[in-house]
Design a protein around this motif. Structure first.
Motif, PDB file in Angstrom:
ATOM      1  N   ALA A 110      52.871  10.688  28.691  1.00 29.24           N
ATOM      2  CA  ALA A 110      53.496   9.801  27.702  1.00 29.24           C
ATOM      3  C   ALA A 110      53.365   8.349  28.147  1.00 29.24           C
ATOM      4  O   ALA A 110      53.352   8.048  29.339  1.00 29.24           O
ATOM      5  N   GLU A 111      53.286   7.471  27.158  1.00 28.99           N
ATOM      6  CA  GLU A 111      53.366   6.030  27.448  1.00 28.99           C
ATOM      7  C   GLU A 111      54.835   5.640  27.358  1.00 28.99           C
ATOM      8  O   GLU A 111      55.487   5.886  26.336  1.00 28.99           O
ATOM      9  N   VAL A 112      55.363   5.067  28.444  1.00 26.34           N
ATOM     10  CA  VAL A 112      56.787   4.724  28.465  1.00 26.34           C
ATOM     11  C   VAL A 112      56.992   3.276  28.024  1.00 26.34           C
ATOM     12  O   VAL A 112      56.353   2.361  28.536  1.00 26.34           O
ATOM     13  N   ILE A 113      57.874   3.086  27.041  1.00 23.59           N
ATOM     14  CA  ILE A 113      58.260   1.749  26.596  1.00 23.59           C
ATOM     15  C   ILE A 113      59.716   1.558  27.013  1.00 23.59           C
ATOM     16  O   ILE A 113      60.600   2.234  26.495  1.00 23.59           O
ATOM     17  N   PRO A 114      59.978   0.686  27.987  1.00 26.51           N
ATOM     18  CA  PRO A 114      61.362   0.546  28.463  1.00 26.51           C
ATOM     19  C   PRO A 114      62.240  -0.197  27.453  1.00 26.51           C
ATOM     20  O   PRO A 114      61.787  -1.139  26.804  1.00 26.51           O
TER      21      PRO A 114
END
Lengths: 310, 96
Positions: A110-114
């Protein structure tokens, strides 16, 4: 046991007696170990059910990108399933969850977007809504998706009823409200005298970034009326009960499991007799960095007061 | 038997402190949680709107606990308090 895909191992988790921890012999306590799901949490049930429903409805097609706000477990489950089935996943994750949660999300692709930790999961939900509106990602949205509740109404609830028809009380942590709503509804339809008790973490200092109480969030899928009681459980008893589980029952459960157990013990103390089922949503692996089992308890409690662990 | 009026500590979340001169814990007196809160609102009227109090309903996004139990599942604002009770107010927050 022999299966053809990891998805066939979702659900059908064991119920284990932890009666040694009960305050009285006339109250039996069983733990439902949902950490035994493939990615290590209850959320495999929810993620798999939401994904299958979206595929059936034609909302999700091979190659699509979907986005989900998550404090960790739902994202980890969705990321694993996304890689199996050819989707791209973006996870909006508050930046104050345990590092293991972020590592697992990235590990599964997954691409994590904080999102800002001081806004808690509420901030992650709002950021996800903005990104979906702007970019048109597919949005499964565990907080509003009926397939979340249904995973428990048609899966977790019947499993508990089959294994423990003498149940008098069900205790679980409150996150999206999916487990409590789905299992609670199912069990009460079978026996209206079964009590449903929720445990939740203290949220006060964690969400200072919310401007007003109107920024609070109640997941639309959560049916408040299914509960008979709701208690807040602080980090200290969550750590203490997680430690006792490990030492006296050999169960390495996550910290929200310790919180649910604390609520169950409090409830058990008021009963003359009963059979309680406590829901353990994950194992302790993702919380080793808090030092909850290995270090000084007071330091672990302080660390927990800074992170989201539900 | 008439229940006794007692003084109870109420712990407020960050979002409400501007309405009570920055205090985090404030004392109120009463027989029930509702009376204790009305006592405090009497001294800090702006808190009524900050809390979203309207009539007898507990505001949707607010959780009020008496000794760690959500008063929605006790007797709501009619829940009796006793000496040493602690009331805690928190915003409703999701997880998952």
């Amino acid at each position: 046991m022999r299966v053809e895909s990891i998805t066939e191992l979702i659900g059908n988790t064991p119920l284990v007696g932890i009666h040694a921890l009960s305050p009285k012999p006339s109250v039996k306590i069983y733990a439902k170990l949902d950490g035994q799901n493939p990615t290590g949490s209850v959320k495999d049930r929810v993620a798999w059910n939401m994904m299958r429903k979206a595929e059936e409805d034609g909302i999700l097609r091979s190659g699509d990108t979907f986005l989900e706000p998550t404090s960790g477990n739902t994202g980890i489950a969705l990321a694993m399933l996304a890689s199996l089935r050819g989707y791209h996943m973006k996870a909006v994750l508050p930046d104050n969850v345990s590092p293991e949660r972020r590592q697992l999300l990235e590990m599964f692709g997954a691409e994590v977007i904080p999102s800002p930790g001081e806004e808690g999961s509420n901030g992650a939900v709002r950021m996800a809504q903005r990104l979906v509106a702007k970019h048109g990602y597919v949005f499964l949205n565990q907080y509003e998706n009926a397939a979340n509740v249904d995973a428990h109404y048609s899966g977790t609830g019947p499993e508990i009823w089959k294994d423990c028809p003498e149940i008098t009380g069900f205790v679980a942590g409150l996150g999206t409200g999916g487990t409590l709503t789905g299992v609670g509804r199912y069990l009460k339809e079978r026996n209206g005298r079964i009590k449903v008790i929720a445990a939740e973490p203290p949220t006060g200092e964690l969400v200072q970034g919310l401007r007003s109480l109107d920024d609070g969030y109640i997941p639309p899928i959560f049916d408040r009326d299914v509960l008979d009681s709701k208690v807040v459980v602080r980090p200290a008893p969550s750590v203490a009960w997680s430690r006792r589980l490990l030492r006296e029952c050999g169960i390495f459960a996550g910290l929200s499991s310790g919180a649910a157990l604390s609520a169950a013990i409090r409830y058990a103390e008021r009963l003359d007799e009963g059979v309680l089922v406590v829901f353990f949503p994950d194992g302790g692996w993702k919380y080793l960095s808090t030092g909850a089992w290995t270090g000084d308890a007071a330091e672990a409690e302080e660390r927990l007061s800074q992170i989201i662990y539900f | 038997m008439q229940e006794a009026t007692v003084a109870v500590e109420v712990q407020l979340p960050a979002q409400l402190r501007e309405f009570v001169d920055g205090q985090t814990v404030i004392e109120g007196t009463g027989v029930t949680v509702g009376e204790v809160l009305r006592d405090i609102v009497g001294r800090y009227p702006a808190l009524e709107e900050g809390l979203g109090l309207k009539g007898d309903d507990i505001p949707k996004y607010v959780n009020i606990y008496l000794d760690d139990e959500d008063i929605r599942y006790l007797d709501k604002f009619e829940t009796s308090v006793s000496n040493g009770s602690q009331v805690v107010i928190m915003p409703a927050v999701a997880g998952g």
